[in-house]
Scaffold this motif. Structure first.
Motif, PDB file in Angstrom:
ATOM      1  N   GLY A 167       0.804  -1.206   0.000  1.00 16.93           N
ATOM      2  CA  GLY A 167       0.000   0.000   0.000  1.00 16.93           C
ATOM      3  C   GLY A 167       0.834   1.252   0.000  1.00 16.93           C
ATOM      4  N   ASN A 175      -4.644   4.157   0.750  1.00 16.32           N
ATOM      5  CA  ASN A 175      -3.522   4.018  -0.175  1.00 16.32           C
ATOM      6  C   ASN A 175      -3.826   4.438  -1.605  1.00 16.32           C
ATOM      7  OD1 ASN A 175      -1.547   2.779   1.668  1.00 16.32           O
ATOM      8  ND2 ASN A 175      -3.062   1.141   1.758  1.00 16.32           N
ATOM      9  N   LEU A 218       1.512   6.660  -6.821  1.00 18.59           N
ATOM     10  CA  LEU A 218       0.394   7.529  -7.194  1.00 18.59           C
ATOM     11  C   LEU A 218       0.701   8.981  -6.853  1.00 18.59           C
ATOM     12  CD1 LEU A 218      -2.618   5.318  -6.042  1.00 18.59           C
ATOM     13  CD2 LEU A 218      -1.890   5.774  -8.374  1.00 18.59           C
ATOM     14  N   THR A 219       1.367   9.218  -5.736  1.00 22.91           N
ATOM     15  CA  THR A 219       1.727  10.587  -5.358  1.00 22.91           C
ATOM     16  C   THR A 219       2.686  11.197  -6.375  1.00 22.91           C
ATOM     17  OG1 THR A 219       1.451  10.093  -3.011  1.00 22.91           O
ATOM     18  CG2 THR A 219       2.798  11.987  -3.569  1.00 22.91           C
ATOM     19  N   TYR A 244      -9.921   5.333 -20.435  1.00 20.19           N
ATOM     20  CA  TYR A 244     -10.118   6.046 -19.171  1.00 20.19           C
ATOM     21  C   TYR A 244     -11.446   5.675 -18.532  1.00 20.19           C
ATOM     22  CZ  TYR A 244      -6.227   9.007 -20.714  1.00 20.19           C
ATOM     23  OH  TYR A 244      -4.995   9.469 -21.133  1.00 20.19           O
ATOM     24  N   SER A 275      -2.277  14.841  -2.997  1.00 21.06           N
ATOM     25  CA  SER A 275      -1.293  15.258  -3.995  1.00 21.06           C
ATOM     26  C   SER A 275      -1.878  16.289  -4.945  1.00 21.06           C
ATOM     27  CB  SER A 275      -0.794  14.053  -4.792  1.00 21.06           C
ATOM     28  OG  SER A 275      -0.245  13.090  -3.917  1.00 21.06           O
ATOM     29  N   ILE A 306     -11.249   2.339 -16.837  1.00 27.70           N
ATOM     30  CA  ILE A 306     -10.565   2.427 -15.539  1.00 27.70           C
ATOM     31  C   ILE A 306     -11.535   2.935 -14.473  1.00 27.70           C
ATOM     32  CG2 ILE A 306      -8.760   3.651 -14.259  1.00 27.70           C
ATOM     33  CD1 ILE A 306      -7.115   3.765 -16.826  1.00 27.70           C
ATOM     34  N   TRP A 359      -7.927  -0.012   3.296  1.00 23.80           N
ATOM     35  CA  TRP A 359      -6.705  -0.029   2.501  1.00 23.80           C
ATOM     36  C   TRP A 359      -6.872   0.781   1.232  1.00 23.80           C
ATOM     37  CZ3 TRP A 359      -4.953  -1.533  -2.267  1.00 23.80           C
ATOM     38  CH2 TRP A 359      -3.576  -1.749  -2.415  1.00 23.80           C
ATOM     39  N   LEU A 367      -8.947   6.975 -12.049  1.00 23.17           N
ATOM     40  CA  LEU A 367      -8.932   5.971 -10.967  1.00 23.17           C
ATOM     41  C   LEU A 367      -9.437   6.604  -9.668  1.00 23.17           C
ATOM     42  CD1 LEU A 367      -7.968   3.178  -9.812  1.00 23.17           C
ATOM     43  CD2 LEU A 367      -5.765   4.290  -9.383  1.00 23.17           C
ATOM     44  N   PHE A 368      -8.968   7.790  -9.375  1.00 21.32           N
ATOM     45  CA  PHE A 368      -9.382   8.492  -8.165  1.00 21.32           C
ATOM     46  C   PHE A 368     -10.884   8.754  -8.166  1.00 21.32           C
ATOM     47  CE2 PHE A 368      -9.820  11.451  -4.856  1.00 21.32           C
ATOM     48  CZ  PHE A 368     -10.382  12.606  -5.339  1.00 21.32           C
ATOM     49  N   ILE A 381       2.329   1.715  -3.493  1.00 16.63           N
ATOM     50  CA  ILE A 381       1.294   2.197  -4.422  1.00 16.63           C
ATOM     51  C   ILE A 381       0.982   3.651  -4.153  1.00 16.63           C
ATOM     52  CG2 ILE A 381      -1.143   1.966  -5.029  1.00 16.63           C
ATOM     53  CD1 ILE A 381      -0.821  -1.045  -4.709  1.00 16.63           C
ATOM     54  N   ALA A 382       0.843   4.002  -2.886  1.00 15.13           N
ATOM     55  CA  ALA A 382       0.551   5.394  -2.543  1.00 15.13           C
ATOM     56  C   ALA A 382       1.659   6.320  -3.009  1.00 15.13           C
ATOM     57  CB  ALA A 382       0.336   5.527  -1.037  1.00 15.13           C
ATOM     58  N   VAL A 422      -0.203  19.969  -5.667  1.00 16.72           N
ATOM     59  CA  VAL A 422       0.153  20.535  -6.979  1.00 16.72           C
ATOM     60  C   VAL A 422      -0.342  21.971  -7.082  1.00 16.72           C
ATOM     61  CG1 VAL A 422      -0.401  20.358  -9.437  1.00 16.72           C
ATOM     62  CG2 VAL A 422       0.295  18.337  -8.176  1.00 16.72           C
ATOM     63  N   PRO A 444      -3.919   9.483  -0.891  1.00 17.03           N
ATOM     64  CA  PRO A 444      -2.704  10.033  -1.495  1.00 17.03           C
ATOM     65  C   PRO A 444      -2.978  10.860  -2.742  1.00 17.03           C
ATOM     66  CG  PRO A 444      -2.418   7.708  -1.025  1.00 17.03           C
ATOM     67  CD  PRO A 444      -3.850   8.038  -0.815  1.00 17.03           C
ATOM     68  N   ARG A 461       3.183  15.739   1.668  1.00 13.88           N
ATOM     69  CA  ARG A 461       3.388  14.725   0.638  1.00 13.88           C
ATOM     70  C   ARG A 461       4.870  14.422   0.459  1.00 13.88           C
ATOM     71  NH1 ARG A 461       0.447  10.891  -0.182  1.00 13.88           N
ATOM     72  NH2 ARG A 461       0.096  11.374   2.001  1.00 13.88           N
ATOM     73  N   PHE A 473      -1.054  10.471 -15.756  1.00 12.92           N
ATOM     74  CA  PHE A 473      -1.743  11.294 -14.751  1.00 12.92           C
ATOM     75  C   PHE A 473      -3.253  11.260 -14.965  1.00 12.92           C
ATOM     76  CE2 PHE A 473      -2.895  14.657 -12.002  1.00 12.92           C
ATOM     77  CZ  PHE A 473      -3.734  15.497 -12.698  1.00 12.92           C
ATOM     78  N   ARG A 474      -3.690  11.316 -16.212  1.00 10.12           N
ATOM     79  CA  ARG A 474      -5.127  11.266 -16.496  1.00 10.12           C
ATOM     80  C   ARG A 474      -5.719   9.939 -16.072  1.00 10.12           C
ATOM     81  NH1 ARG A 474      -7.508  15.147 -18.794  1.00 10.12           N
ATOM     82  NH2 ARG A 474      -6.179  16.883 -19.239  1.00 10.12           N
ATOM     83  N   GLY A 475      -4.981   8.890 -16.298  1.00 11.95           N
ATOM     84  CA  GLY A 475      -5.469   7.586 -15.847  1.00 11.95           C
ATOM     85  C   GLY A 475      -5.614   7.536 -14.335  1.00 11.95           C
ATOM     86  N   VAL A 476      -4.629   8.117 -13.630  1.00 10.76           N
ATOM     87  CA  VAL A 476      -4.701   8.152 -12.159  1.00 10.76           C
ATOM     88  C   VAL A 476      -5.891   8.994 -11.713  1.00 10.76           C
ATOM     89  CG1 VAL A 476      -3.519   9.070 -10.127  1.00 10.76           C
ATOM     90  CG2 VAL A 476      -2.262   7.693 -11.776  1.00 10.76           C
ATOM     91  N   LEU A 477      -6.150  10.052 -12.470  1.00 15.57           N
ATOM     92  CA  LEU A 477      -7.285  10.925 -12.135  1.00 15.57           C
ATOM     93  C   LEU A 477      -8.599  10.152 -12.237  1.00 15.57           C
ATOM     94  CD1 LEU A 477      -7.166  13.900 -11.359  1.00 15.57           C
ATOM     95  CD2 LEU A 477      -7.799  14.467 -13.686  1.00 15.57           C
ATOM     96  N   THR A 528       0.900  12.009  -9.606  1.00 11.31           N
ATOM     97  CA  THR A 528       0.049  13.198  -9.478  1.00 11.31           C
ATOM     98  C   THR A 528       0.882  14.464  -9.419  1.00 11.31           C
ATOM     99  OG1 THR A 528      -1.483  11.815  -8.214  1.00 11.31           O
ATOM    100  CG2 THR A 528      -1.881  14.179  -8.196  1.00 11.31           C
ATOM    101  N   LEU A 529       2.011  14.406  -8.710  1.00 15.00           N
ATOM    102  CA  LEU A 529       2.856  15.594  -8.613  1.00 15.00           C
ATOM    103  C   LEU A 529       3.497  15.926  -9.956  1.00 15.00           C
ATOM    104  CD1 LEU A 529       4.610  15.090  -5.153  1.00 15.00           C
ATOM    105  CD2 LEU A 529       2.856  16.748  -5.731  1.00 15.00           C
TER     106      LEU A 529
END
Lengths: 245, 569, 206
Positions: free
Chosen positions: A15, C103, A22-23, C72, C111, C75, C99, A43-44, A18-19, C115, C107, A230, A37-41, A26-27
């Motif tokens: 964890g 996690n 991901l951080t 996208y 983040s 996902i 979790w 996901l969020f 992964i965190a 930014v 985060p 962070r 980054f768009r994919g992570v967005l 994003t940064l």
């Protein structure tokens, strides 16, 4: 409850990694937009929406609606029948909002929410903000303290009290005057505000700029704190992974 | 159409009518068995004619004509109507003469010009049963024409129509001219000699136009009574100034863009700007990273009297009795958990040291999760925290409505703990809690001012012991006015990294989450200030250079040709 | 029901329930009625939250079908369904749900806020390039003063800012203006709420 049959420490380490990843992703947006980054967005957004909906269903909808219905059907009612019927009816009408054709059937339910919210907002605004703040604006001239200051010979402090009262009252009234847009028609010419209001509004520009700068600085400090946290987290992860300090 | 004495009636007719009459006079007679000798009277006799008949005893139209009503010729009623004298005492031969007047001999064409003469030429011998009419006295002039042969007119019949004039004895009728016999029977002085019509009604009157042009004796429709002009068009256009148009256009654009879904497109920035942004980001990152890595403690902590609102919170908690129930509303967004973590930890540590009974509640779905993380990770070193000496009521759905419901009656509020079948109110720790006012202290933890403001507004009257707030640095400015409110609705604030450091100092803590971040905070703020200053100055210089360049180009004078070179070319 | 009747019905519902809640703030006897209505509102708010989730799912499912940014959207849908299922099954205090929250969600969300610090710095540096009027100058000048009075910069404290100028701006000048803003906001809330209770404004689709 289901728990994964994985070593909790390993799970925690995974964890953390992964965190951290991901951080960093994003940064990286601060330097350049990228597809990762768009994919992570996305996901969020998915995780946040799913988590929120699950909490709402599990902690409110099931115990307040589903379980009482089951109890009623099982013959062990936990809620009043009329109350339960109203809840079922309102829920059914609200669910019609999902359908484009029947969405108007849910309007009375949203109207209920809006009406209740509006009434609570009115009561709160008057009781919690308007009265105390207007009272504070009117109480700038601390007459009692000013009188004491004069009696004690503290003329400087007395002048300071007066000066502070004037400035604070001026700041409040000029800010309110800035948002006053009533003007008299002058035929074909552009409407113009009352000259006194206009002068007060121009002074209000300065105070509003100060207020906005204060808010901006607050946001800057908050985001800097988040950035520091962070970076501190990344440092801890690196230390943890590589057994450093 | 009226008849003006002394004027030819035909002249007063409009041109189209004259032409029609002329054409009809040239048309052949109708082949249908119309008896041209027998006049075809109108089915409906005009009143004036009937009146004359009755007055002078002229018979009405015969039975044949009654039963065989021939259709009226077109425009038959446009012909001038020439009445006949009512002769009732004439001898037969004279009657015959009358009856065989020129109108009888000359077959009266059933023409439109002279339809009214048909009744003159009907068979005199036919004794048509006439309606009764009273015996009349005949005027003297009529008696002069001949003796009445004693043939009394039957009471029930009138004398047949006798033509008003005989052939050869009278000249042909001239249109527009009254015949002598008619002139003779004309009552004297009955008709005005003068035309009493107003000048406007005269055909020669000017300014008669429009649809009634050419007609005489009509009331003029213009210019005074009716104006046949196009009505003025009043502009319905709204008068707006240029600046108003611009503002309206901008507002309209804003509203249009509001409904449009924003495209999920990448934002491409030009290379130089991207380079500058990279440099700025790197500078801030380095400024923050170096103190964290070095774990330096160069930056001095703020003085305790710098933030009096911090001291107010400390003083409020420091006087709490042991086991005092404290309600903590954790309306914190995960985004700012990292920034407020230090302040929350410092305050909750203080509360746990005072052995307060903590009750957590949240109007955010993520609130319970943050509470658990906070208590398990940050407060694990606290015995009370480790033992779980707190109660997490869970998630309170509904925002403002839920808070209002909770403040009115906390025991009946819909919280997730009770929803999960775990009724926290049965715990002995809550024996003394019936309402929110029973809590010794109410504390709201929020990341934005709106969430804290909802707590202040909805619970203003429910917290006799006051409300304190732990917030992010971005919410503190908007909550400061509530510190000075009358009545005071907020007793104290601890905000951001600076608030955490100060609170730790008030608690005489040398180490803590705030202290760990303080140096990085100091260096980061310094870097930001420098970057803003440098960026602003460089931007200003660039702008000034561009302005100077543009000014030089503008003021460059064009080359002037000489008037002529010295060689005379 | 004739859908045309929804408009006056919705307006009547909003006005009626709004006035009941408002009256209950003044009349204590109406507190039970108010609490009952608020309990309904709490349930409906949770349903509305779920409706938002369902709508988001619908939108991205449609995008997936249209092959519009399908990667996208896939996902998002997968993350949404997995998180929903796990959290619903385990509860928010469950191991896996916690979790995922600690996690993944936490985060990323933190983040994103971090930014913003860089973005705001860039924006502040460009203010004087974009416009050079009184408001901009006062704005940027105040930002300078407040940053200087926030604490020591590069480890060096400037007492004239932290102890004199900073408190004057923070507790004196800006508080007056912010008080004006708060009064204005509450007046606007009052006006908007009254418009809804009087039926002039119908944001609920009536």
């Amino acid at each position: 409850m289901i728990s994964l049959e994985i070593n909790p420490e390993l799970l925690a380490q995974i964890g953390l990694v992964i965190a951290a990843v991901l951080t960093l992703i994003t940064l990286s947006y601060a330097f350049r937009d990228n597809p990762i980054f768009r994919g992570v967005l996305y996901l969020f957004v998915g995780v946040a929406a799913g988590y929120t909906a699950a909490i709402a269903v599990q902690d409110v909808v099931l115990p307040q609606l589903a379980y009482p219905i089951l109890d009623q059907l099982a013959g062990t009612p936990t809620k009043d029948v009329l109350d339960l019927a109203v809840r079922v009816g309102l829920t059914t009408l609200l669910l019609t909002k999902l359908s484009a054709r029947a969405t108007r059937l849910g309007s009375p339910v949203t109207a209920l929410l809006v009406g209740v919210g509006a009434a609570l907002a009115i009561g709160g605004a008057i009781q919690g903000t308007l009265i105390p703040q207007v009272g504070a604006a009117a109480g700038f001239f601390d007459v009692g303290t000013f009188d004491l200051a004069l009696q004690g010979g503290y003329y400087g402090e007395g002048i300071q009290i007066i000066f502070e009262g004037i400035i604070l009252l001026l700041a409040t009234t000029s800010t309110l005057a800035y948002f006053h847009f009533g003007a008299q028609s002058r035929g074909k010419q552009e409407p113009q505000r009352n000259i006194f209001i206009d002068a007060l509004a121009r002074l209000g520009t300065v105070f509003i700029a100060i207020a906005l700068a204060t808010l901006f600085t607050g946001v800057l400090q908050a985001t800097l704190g988040a950035l520091i946290e962070r970076v501190s987290f990344l440092r801890d992860v690196v230390n943890s992974l590589f057994g450093l300090q | 159409m009226t008849y003006h004495s002394g004027q030819d009636p035909e002249e007063s007719l409009p041109d189209w009518l004259k032409a029609l009459r002329k054409r009809q006079s040239q048309e052949p007679t109708s082949p249908e068995g119309e008896d041209s000798s027998a006049p075809e009277p109108d089915e409906e006799e005009p009143d004036w004619l009937r009146d004359i008949r009755q007055r002078y005893g002229f018979p009405e139209s015969g039975p044949e004509t009654d039963s065989h009503q021939k259709p009226e010729n077109a425009l038959s009623d446009t012909q001038p109507i020439i009445p006949s004298r009512a002769v009732e005492t004439r001898p037969n031969h004279e009657r015959e003469v009358f009856s065989q007047g020129p109108m009888a001999e000359e077959p009266i064409e059933d023409t439109p010009e002279q339809p009214s003469q048909e009744w003159i030429n009907e068979e005199p011998a036919a004794e048509v049963p006439q309606p009764e009419s009273p015996r009349r006295e005949f005027p003297d002039w009529l008696e002069e024409l001949g003796e009445v042969e004693g043939t009394a007119i039957k009471e029930d019949e009138l004398a047949p129509h006798i033509p008003a004039f005989t052939e050869g004895t009278e000249p042909e009728l001239i249109p527009g001219v009254l015949p002598s016999w008619l002139e003779a029977i004309r009552p004297g002085g009955a008709f005005p000699q003068e035309d009493t019509r107003s000048e406007e009604m005269l055909p020669s009157a000017e300014k008669i136009g429009g649809p009634l042009a050419g007609l005489s004796g009509v009331l003029p429709a213009e210019p005074d009574a009716i104006q046949s002009f196009k009505p003025p068009v009043y502009s319905a256009r709204l008068e707006v100034t240029d600046s108003q148009s611009q503002h309206a256009a901008a507002f309209k654009k804003m509203l249009e863009e509001e409904g449009k879904p924003k495209g999920d497109q990448g934002h491409q920035v030009a290379l130089p700007i991207r380079l500058i942004n990279t440099l700025i980001g790197t500078a801030i990152f380095v400024a923050v990273l170096v103190p964290l890595l070095s774990q330096s403690q160069l930056a001095p902590r703020p003085e305790p009297d710098l933030l009096p609102e911090n001291a107010a919170v400390f003083n409020r908690i420091d006087v709490l009795p042991s086991e005092a129930p404290v309600l903590i509303g954790l309306d914190l967004q995960p985004a700012l958990y990292g920034e407020t973590k230090a302040a929350i930890t410092a305050v909750i540590n203080h509360l746990l040291e005072r052995q307060a009974r903590l009750v957590f509640i949240s109007t955010q779905p993520t609130g319970p999760g943050i509470v658990e993380r906070l208590l398990q990770e940050e407060l694990a070193n606290q015995p009370a925290g480790a033992e779980g000496n707190y109660t997490n009521l869970g998630y309170l759905s509904g925002g403002m409505a839920a808070l209002r419901s909770f403040f009115s009656d906390p025991r009946s509020a819909t919280v997730s703990m009770s929803a999960l079948g775990l009724n926290p109110w049965t715990s002995p720790a809550f024996d003394s809690i019936d309402s929110v006012s029973d809590f010794a202290l109410v504390l709201v933890v929020s990341s934005n001012a709106d969430d804290a403001r909802i707590w202040i507004e909805q619970g203003a009257s429910e917290f006799p012991n006051g409300l304190i707030a732990i917030t992010s640095a971005q919410a503190a400015p908007l909550l400061r006015p509530y510190l000075q409110g009358v009545p005071q609705t907020l007793q104290g604030i601890v905000s951001g990294v600076q608030g955490a450091v100060l609170y730790e100092r008030l608690r005489s803590q040398e180490v803590g989450g705030g202290r760990d971040l303080w140096d990085a905070y100091s260096f980061g703020l310094g870097a930001i200030l420098l970057l803003i200053l440098l960026g602003g100055l460089s931007g200003r210089l660039t702008h000034m250079r561009l302005e100077r360049t543009a000014t030089k180009i503008t003021y460059t004078e064009p080359e002037t040709k000489p008037a002529g070179d010295q060689l005379g070319n | 029901m004739n859908l045309r009747l929804q408009t006056p019905l919705a307006t009547a519902v909003a006005i009626a329930f709004g006035f009941i809640i408002l009256a209950s703030l003044l009349i204590p006897d109406l507190m039970d009625v108010r609490n009952q209505i608020l309990n309904w509102a709490i349930l409906l708010a949770a349903i509305a939250l779920f409706l938002g989730f369902a709508n988001l799912f619908q939108v991205h499912l449609q995008k997936l079908r249209n092959k519009e940014k399908s990667a996208y959207s896939s996902i998002l849908i997968v993350a949404m369904l997995v998180t929903f299922a796990i959290t619903l099954w385990e509860g928010s205090q469950g191991v896996t749900a916690a979790w995922i929250f600690n996690n993944i969600q936490l985060p990323i969300e933190t983040s994103l806020m971090a930014v913003l610090a860089i973005s705001l710095t860039i924006a502040a540096a460009q203010i004087l390039q974009q416009r050079k009027d009184l408001m901009s100058l006062v704005f940027i000048g105040t930002v300078f003063i407040l940053i200087l009075s926030s604490g020591p910069l590069f480890g060096i404290e400037l007492p004239v800012f932290t102890r004199t100028i900073g408190p004057i701006v923070n507790n004196f000048l800006s508080v007056g203006a912010l008080r004006g803003l708060l009064i204005g906001v509450s007046l606007g809330t009052l006006a908007s709420g009254l418009r809804i209770l009087l039926g002039s404004d119908r944001p609920y689709g009536g």
